[in-house]
Every structure is written in structure tokens, then in C-alpha cells.
Design a protein around this motif. Sequence first.
Motif, short mmCIF file in Angstrom:
data_model
loop_
_atom_site.label_atom_id
_atom_site.label_comp_id
_atom_site.label_asym_id
_atom_site.label_seq_id
_atom_site.Cartn_x
_atom_site.Cartn_y
_atom_site.Cartn_z
N ASN A 1 7.56 4.14 -12.14
CA ASN A 1 6.88 5.43 -12.20
C ASN A 1 5.81 5.42 -13.29
N GLY A 2 4.74 6.18 -13.08
CA GLY A 2 3.78 6.37 -14.14
C GLY A 2 2.35 6.12 -13.71
N TRP A 3 1.47 6.07 -14.72
CA TRP A 3 0.05 5.79 -14.48
C TRP A 3 -0.13 4.29 -14.28
N HIS A 4 -0.83 3.93 -13.22
CA HIS A 4 -1.06 2.53 -12.89
C HIS A 4 -2.56 2.28 -12.73
N PHE A 5 -3.02 1.11 -13.17
CA PHE A 5 -4.41 0.71 -13.01
C PHE A 5 -4.54 -0.07 -11.70
N THR A 6 -5.30 0.47 -10.77
CA THR A 6 -5.46 -0.19 -9.49
C THR A 6 -6.84 0.14 -8.93
N GLY A 7 -7.06 -0.10 -7.63
CA GLY A 7 -8.35 0.12 -6.99
C GLY A 7 -8.36 -0.55 -5.64
N THR A 8 -9.52 -1.01 -5.21
CA THR A 8 -9.62 -1.68 -3.91
C THR A 8 -10.62 -2.82 -3.97
N VAL A 9 -10.35 -3.86 -3.19
CA VAL A 9 -11.29 -4.98 -3.06
C VAL A 9 -12.21 -4.78 -1.86
N PHE A 10 -11.98 -3.71 -1.09
CA PHE A 10 -12.73 -3.50 0.14
C PHE A 10 -13.86 -2.49 -0.07
N PRO A 11 -14.96 -2.63 0.66
CA PRO A 11 -16.03 -1.63 0.59
C PRO A 11 -15.69 -0.42 1.46
N SER A 12 -16.35 0.70 1.17
CA SER A 12 -16.31 1.90 2.02
C SER A 12 -14.91 2.48 2.17
N GLN A 13 -14.10 2.40 1.12
CA GLN A 13 -12.78 3.03 1.18
C GLN A 13 -12.84 4.40 0.53
N THR A 14 -11.95 5.31 0.94
CA THR A 14 -11.89 6.65 0.36
C THR A 14 -10.47 6.97 -0.09
N ILE A 15 -10.35 8.03 -0.90
CA ILE A 15 -9.06 8.48 -1.40
C ILE A 15 -8.13 8.86 -0.25
N THR A 16 -8.69 9.32 0.85
CA THR A 16 -7.86 9.75 1.98
C THR A 16 -6.99 8.61 2.50
N GLU A 17 -7.42 7.35 2.29
CA GLU A 17 -6.64 6.22 2.77
C GLU A 17 -5.40 5.97 1.93
N TRP A 18 -5.28 6.61 0.76
CA TRP A 18 -4.06 6.51 -0.05
C TRP A 18 -3.08 7.62 0.27
N ARG A 19 -3.51 8.60 1.07
CA ARG A 19 -2.68 9.78 1.28
C ARG A 19 -1.41 9.51 2.06
N ASP A 20 -1.39 8.44 2.85
CA ASP A 20 -0.16 8.12 3.58
C ASP A 20 0.83 7.33 2.73
N ASP A 21 0.41 6.96 1.50
CA ASP A 21 1.26 6.14 0.64
C ASP A 21 1.76 6.91 -0.59
N ILE A 22 0.87 7.69 -1.22
CA ILE A 22 1.21 8.39 -2.45
C ILE A 22 0.71 9.83 -2.36
N TRP A 23 1.24 10.69 -3.22
CA TRP A 23 0.75 12.05 -3.29
C TRP A 23 -0.54 12.07 -4.10
N THR A 24 -1.59 12.68 -3.56
CA THR A 24 -2.87 12.76 -4.25
C THR A 24 -3.19 14.22 -4.53
N GLN A 25 -3.67 14.45 -5.75
CA GLN A 25 -3.95 15.82 -6.18
C GLN A 25 -5.05 15.82 -7.22
N GLY A 26 -5.87 16.86 -7.22
CA GLY A 26 -6.93 16.98 -8.21
C GLY A 26 -8.13 17.73 -7.68
N PRO A 27 -9.21 17.74 -8.45
CA PRO A 27 -10.39 18.52 -8.06
C PRO A 27 -11.41 17.76 -7.25
N MET A 28 -11.05 16.55 -6.78
CA MET A 28 -12.01 15.76 -6.00
C MET A 28 -11.75 15.91 -4.51
N PRO A 29 -12.74 15.63 -3.67
CA PRO A 29 -12.53 15.70 -2.21
C PRO A 29 -11.54 14.64 -1.75
N GLY A 30 -10.92 14.90 -0.61
CA GLY A 30 -10.08 13.89 0.03
C GLY A 30 -8.63 13.89 -0.39
#
Length: 411
Positions: free
Chosen positions: A103-132
Amino acid sequence: NGTLFLRNNNTTAAYGSAFSTGAGSYTQVSNLLTDLNLGQTTNVNLSSTSKLDVLGALTVSSGTLSSNGAIVLKSNASSTARIANSAGSISGDTTSERYVANNGWHFTGTVFPSQTITEWRDDIWTQGPMPGVQTYNPGYNTSMIFGYDQDNDDVIPFVGGTTRGWVVPTTSSVEQYKGYRVLINGGQTLDNRGTYTMEPSPIALNYNPSSAYAGWNLVMNPHLSAVNTSGFTWGAGVQQVVVIWNPVTSQYQYSGTLGGLTGVTLNTGITPIASGQSFFVKCTSASTLTIPQTARASTSGTFLRTSQEGQNALEIRIKNQSSKFDACLLQFVEGSQIGYETDLDATKFTNPDVNVYTVVNNDRLAINAMPFEGEQMIVNLGYSVDDGGTYGFQFDGLSFLNFTGDIVTGK
């Protein structure tokens, strides 16, 4: 538990070979090696609605392997699949998984181009003031995803304590090769999907001399494989040690290849750097970091967990009664200079609670190589703690202080 070889060395056209997956089919292999240009043609035909799970290593020795969206590099608590050094390439979308243990804050990202936050929504809970995100909430304190900007001086206490620079993304895009700090519950698997580049371009590093955090960049391991820092090509003015956040110990760890401290790690640094892992790099001018295929490790690496390695320098620890600690390294190196040098020293990246460092010319250093100038030398030591209580100092490896005679530990 073995390797599926998709190759042949027949010299007669009538004896080519093929491997196909039908629509809706499922195939699982440990290791997969394709050599599409060897001998007569080897055809690999993967249906876009099929699934080909790879548990170990995927190697494309020659030619172009068309994934067609079917290939999945699996990750679980014991291992993560990887793409090994390959002369060939992969076309079409590939899915890479990253199992997150803690559990906790993790440093990650993507090696692929043209990815969006919406693609993480099926894996983790996403929340905040940004779109997606799944749950939109205004303000920094609700966000579960942060980027990093050396120019930002806002205070976000629970996302890094005394270290500023964290910013909430303003778009839903997850920028390729850029690092993000993401709140993830343990035992979840984060996946990314897109077209993979075997030999990535150099990663651009920004530098603003007027910033309070000048030269710090949060970047992504660009490979679907663990990498060793010994294979990195450091641009001019780039510190040859990377800094990684460990959510288990709530502190930053250091791994690199400094001139006087080859293979150095600090705070039990993570080596090799796993796929799916992002990390901090510091530069003293606008520069680049290049991580070629040759930097790939032959193991899957350990994501955001610790591994114990020996040192060849004096390790100075500050530690409390519950064994919470931070450490810095000091070594006398012939030919070094007093002051910060990107190929010999590492700047301190501040932990949220406990910190110790040496101080040279107002620079706080986690790793410090200095010339030995006699027994009269004084090395300034600094520390900070957020919690009250009793703290002590521990000195390990005094024998590594070369060029010295008698060492008086009581001073």
C-alpha cells in the motif's frame, strides 16, 4: 516451464513453419523466442481476440512480431514477465502488467505513447481534479495522482513532507517516459497497453537554475524489463545516481555507478530498477538520460521493495529507538574535488521524516566523495527529524575511509 521456439532453419520453402492463435483462444507460455528471419519463413498469426500470456522472457531475435493486441506480459507477487534484448521488433499493441505488493504512494508511469489516466481505472481507484478520473474532486489534497515539476513550490504535506515540486496533472494524458506518483493499494495489478519501442530515444531532462529544486526530473524506466544503472548513458551534467521512493520504509533510496563508488546503493537501494518503475534523476544543465537495450537486466527486478547490498564507503546512519533510520555515504577518493560533482556525488532528496547528509559548500549530499587532506579535516554533518524522541548515530565501514590512519570515532 520451458521456452516455446518459433523459428526454423530449413532451406526448402516447402518446410516453413507457423504458429497461430484462433479467435477467442487462450495460450500461456513461460518463455517465448521468435526468430522470424531465420531460414525459411516462420509465420506468427495472433488473432486480435485471442490472448497470449507470457510469464517469463519474450525475445524477438529477428523480424517483426505482430502482437495484434494479443500479447500480455504477466506480473504477480513472485515475478514479472519481460522483453529480453532483441534485434527484432514488435508491432501492434502489447499489454504489460505490474503487480504492486505494498500500500502507499508508488512511482510509476508508462512506456507507451498516447495513454490516458482512464486506462488505469480498471486497475486502481483514481481521484482528483484532473480529467479521466473515476471520482472528480477539486484541490491537491484529494488527488491520487501527481506529476513532478521542479518549478512548483506549493506545499502538499501528505505527499512528500518537506519535499515540494508535486503537481496535479491538468490533462488525462499519461506522458510517455515521465514518472508519476500514484496512490495504489497493495495486492493490485496495474496494466498499460500500447505499441512498444525496443530502443527508446534519449529521455530529455529539464533544468531551471532559478528553481528551488533545480534539475530534478521524475522519469520512467523506458523498457519492459528491469534495467541496471551500469548500462545507462549519462548526459553532460547528469548525476550518476538515481533516487527511488520506497513506500515500505517511507524514504528515498539511491542506486548508481559513481566513479569512486561503483555499484553504490544507499538505504538498501533497489537494483536492478524494475519495469514499471519511475525514479528521480538530477542534472546541472538541460541534458538527457539514455537507457539502451544493453542496460536490460536478466531478472525481472523488484518493484518498490528493498534488496540488501554491501557498500564500499563509510555509511552514517541516524536512527531512533524504533529503528527508523536514514543514511548517507562518505568516501575519500583520489582525484575528487571538494564540492558537488555529478560523477562522484549525489544530492540529498529529502525524506518526509528522518534525514541525514553531509554538507559541502551549502550542498546537502547523500553520497559524498572527497579528497583526503589530512587528519585535520572536518566534514560537516546535517540532520533533521520530524518526530520527537531519542536518536543516535551509527557509523558502519570506517575501514573503507582509505588514505586515513588512526580514526577516532568519539570525535
